[in-house]
Design an enzyme around this catalytic site. Sequence first.
Site, PDB file in Angstrom:
ATOM      1  N   LYS A  13       0.833  -1.205   0.000  1.00 48.04           N
ATOM      2  CA  LYS A  13       0.000   0.000   0.000  1.00 48.04           C
ATOM      3  C   LYS A  13       0.871   1.260   0.000  1.00 48.04           C
ATOM      4  O   LYS A  13       0.606   2.200  -0.744  1.00 48.04           O
ATOM      5  CB  LYS A  13      -0.947   0.010   1.211  1.00 48.04           C
ATOM      6  CG  LYS A  13      -1.922  -1.173   1.231  1.00 48.04           C
ATOM      7  CD  LYS A  13      -2.989  -1.019   2.317  1.00 48.04           C
ATOM      8  CE  LYS A  13      -2.417  -0.996   3.719  1.00 48.04           C
ATOM      9  NZ  LYS A  13      -1.848  -2.307   4.150  1.00 48.04           N
ATOM     10  N   ARG A  88     -10.214   0.231   8.221  1.00 46.46           N
ATOM     11  CA  ARG A  88      -9.646  -1.054   8.615  1.00 46.46           C
ATOM     12  C   ARG A  88     -10.691  -1.983   9.230  1.00 46.46           C
ATOM     13  O   ARG A  88     -10.377  -3.115   9.582  1.00 46.46           O
ATOM     14  CB  ARG A  88      -8.560  -0.794   9.641  1.00 46.46           C
ATOM     15  CG  ARG A  88      -7.172  -0.621   9.025  1.00 46.46           C
ATOM     16  CD  ARG A  88      -6.277  -1.348   9.859  1.00 46.46           C
ATOM     17  NE  ARG A  88      -4.884  -1.485   9.747  1.00 46.46           N
ATOM     18  CZ  ARG A  88      -3.953  -0.785   9.183  1.00 46.46           C
ATOM     19  NH1 ARG A  88      -4.225   0.268   8.496  1.00 46.46           N
ATOM     20  NH2 ARG A  88      -2.704  -1.120   9.278  1.00 46.46           N
ATOM     21  N   ARG A 127      11.884  -4.891   5.213  1.00 43.52           N
ATOM     22  CA  ARG A 127      11.558  -3.512   4.824  1.00 43.52           C
ATOM     23  C   ARG A 127      12.396  -2.495   5.589  1.00 43.52           C
ATOM     24  O   ARG A 127      12.603  -2.623   6.790  1.00 43.52           O
ATOM     25  CB  ARG A 127      10.069  -3.273   5.100  1.00 43.52           C
ATOM     26  CG  ARG A 127       9.628  -1.851   4.836  1.00 43.52           C
ATOM     27  CD  ARG A 127       8.155  -1.755   4.649  1.00 43.52           C
ATOM     28  NE  ARG A 127       7.401  -1.867   5.899  1.00 43.52           N
ATOM     29  CZ  ARG A 127       6.086  -1.701   5.959  1.00 43.52           C
ATOM     30  NH1 ARG A 127       5.399  -1.440   4.868  1.00 43.52           N
ATOM     31  NH2 ARG A 127       5.464  -1.824   7.108  1.00 43.52           N
ATOM     32  N   ARG A 160      10.833  -0.322  10.892  1.00 42.87           N
ATOM     33  CA  ARG A 160       9.701  -0.013  11.773  1.00 42.87           C
ATOM     34  C   ARG A 160       9.673  -1.020  12.914  1.00 42.87           C
ATOM     35  O   ARG A 160       9.820  -2.212  12.690  1.00 42.87           O
ATOM     36  CB  ARG A 160       8.396  -0.096  10.976  1.00 42.87           C
ATOM     37  CG  ARG A 160       7.900   1.268  10.554  1.00 42.87           C
ATOM     38  CD  ARG A 160       6.743   1.174   9.626  1.00 42.87           C
ATOM     39  NE  ARG A 160       5.653   0.339  10.127  1.00 42.87           N
ATOM     40  CZ  ARG A 160       4.502   0.180   9.467  1.00 42.87           C
ATOM     41  NH1 ARG A 160       4.311   0.763   8.308  1.00 42.87           N
ATOM     42  NH2 ARG A 160       3.554  -0.596   9.962  1.00 42.87           N
ATOM     43  N   ARG A 171      -0.147  -8.653  13.192  1.00 43.26           N
ATOM     44  CA  ARG A 171      -0.829  -7.705  12.304  1.00 43.26           C
ATOM     45  C   ARG A 171      -1.624  -8.443  11.231  1.00 43.26           C
ATOM     46  O   ARG A 171      -2.716  -8.018  10.851  1.00 43.26           O
ATOM     47  CB  ARG A 171       0.186  -6.758  11.657  1.00 43.26           C
ATOM     48  CG  ARG A 171       0.624  -5.641  12.613  1.00 43.26           C
ATOM     49  CD  ARG A 171       1.961  -5.036  12.228  1.00 43.26           C
ATOM     50  NE  ARG A 171       1.968  -4.412  10.927  1.00 43.26           N
ATOM     51  CZ  ARG A 171       3.070  -4.223  10.194  1.00 43.26           C
ATOM     52  NH1 ARG A 171       4.241  -4.641  10.644  1.00 43.26           N
ATOM     53  NH2 ARG A 171       2.987  -3.621   9.050  1.00 43.26           N
TER      54      ARG A 171
HETATM   55  P1  ADP Z   1       0.399  -1.827   7.857  1.00 45.07           P
HETATM   56  O1  ADP Z   1      -0.806  -1.654   6.996  1.00 45.07           O
HETATM   57  O2  ADP Z   1       1.589  -2.281   7.078  1.00 45.07           O
HETATM   58  O3  ADP Z   1       0.173  -2.638   9.096  1.00 45.07           O
HETATM   59  P2  ADP Z   1       0.192   0.959   8.770  1.00 45.07           P
HETATM   60  O4  ADP Z   1       1.308   1.950   8.729  1.00 45.07           O
HETATM   61  O5  ADP Z   1      -0.984   1.194   7.912  1.00 45.07           O
HETATM   62  O6  ADP Z   1       0.898  -0.419   8.400  1.00 45.07           O
HETATM   63  O7  ADP Z   1      -0.309   0.771  10.277  1.00 45.07           O
HETATM   64  C1  ADP Z   1       0.554   0.577  11.348  1.00 45.07           C
HETATM   65  C2  ADP Z   1      -0.242   0.489  12.648  1.00 45.07           C
HETATM   66  O8  ADP Z   1      -0.961   1.733  12.850  1.00 45.07           O
HETATM   67  C3  ADP Z   1      -1.331  -0.585  12.667  1.00 45.07           C
HETATM   68  O9  ADP Z   1      -0.824  -1.835  13.062  1.00 45.07           O
HETATM   69  C4  ADP Z   1      -2.322   0.004  13.679  1.00 45.07           C
HETATM   70  O10 ADP Z   1      -1.881  -0.196  14.999  1.00 45.07           O
HETATM   71  C5  ADP Z   1      -2.258   1.495  13.397  1.00 45.07           C
HETATM   72  N1  ADP Z   1      -3.290   1.932  12.415  1.00 45.07           N
HETATM   73  C6  ADP Z   1      -3.068   2.442  11.185  1.00 45.07           C
HETATM   74  N2  ADP Z   1      -4.224   2.745  10.558  1.00 45.07           N
HETATM   75  C7  ADP Z   1      -5.212   2.401  11.424  1.00 45.07           C
HETATM   76  C8  ADP Z   1      -6.645   2.432  11.378  1.00 45.07           C
HETATM   77  N3  ADP Z   1      -7.305   2.880  10.284  1.00 45.07           N
HETATM   78  N4  ADP Z   1      -7.337   1.995  12.461  1.00 45.07           N
HETATM   79  C9  ADP Z   1      -6.701   1.548  13.546  1.00 45.07           C
HETATM   80  N5  ADP Z   1      -5.365   1.462  13.656  1.00 45.07           N
HETATM   81  C10 ADP Z   1      -4.626   1.888  12.621  1.00 45.07           C
END
Ligand code: ADP
Length: 215
Positions: A13, A88, A127, A160, A171
């Site tokens: 993404k 999400r 990554r 990260r 995750r």
């Molecule tokens: P990835 O999709 O690779 O897990 P992100 O950078 O999108 O990475 O998200 C990292 C973390 O941030 C998630 O594991 C969650 O804890 C939090 N997060 C991100 N977007 C949301 C969301 N829309 N709702 C709840 N938590 C979120």
Amino acid sequence: MNIVLLGAPGAGKGTHSEMLVRDFGLKHISTGDLLRAELKKASPVGLEAKSYMDKGSLVPDAVVMKLLVGAIAGIKHGNGFLLDGFPRNESQAGMLEEELASRNMNIDRVLYLNVSKDVVIKRLTGRRICKSCGAVYHVFNMPPKREGVCDKCGGDLYQRPDDTEETVLRRLEVYRKETEGLINYYKTRKILAEVNADLSRDNTYGLILQKLGKK
Ligand code: ADP
Ligand code: ZN
């Protein structure tokens, strides 16, 4: 054109957002990036979010929603936006729909990046990300010219903290339980487009352009 990118962690993404933003001038809204920015500032929102993010759990909807509404309010009507990492779960999808409707906006396309689990684990644990500009690298698939240094801006690369194998598995589990249902949610609304995200970055991007009618 307003787009949502949907897919498991590691589906690409972030990488494809970068390319779509470059090619179409979309405004990139990544809730993960917004949360990490709050964490860096050690704001109250950041402090609340940290424990969830470290574990690989979802941050509570209310917290994320506040950041999202702020970002949407900042959009100047222009080329459209790209949502990355939001929604999400179905509750977030519903709130998004309402928020957009109240501003006479809507989602045109949901791009579902379909990736297999073993590809994800390899991608995420390798990554590396630039501290300064956010560019994404991979120790094997897309190494920078100089180890640990960003090709684009010379910034330091970091891993990260939630990209360790244990947290990646968590995750993925959260994705399966909470987010996967959105595939059907958007299928029903007839705006879902699925692409194979196991391919190389450029091949998957080619498929994305096709689905957007840009190729
Ligand atoms: P990835 O999709 O690779 O897990 P992100 O950078 O999108 O990475 O998200 C990292 C973390 O941030 C998630 O594991 C969650 O804890 C939090 N997060 C991100 N977007 C949301 C969301 N829309 N709702 C709840 N938590 C979120
Ligand atoms: Zn950089």
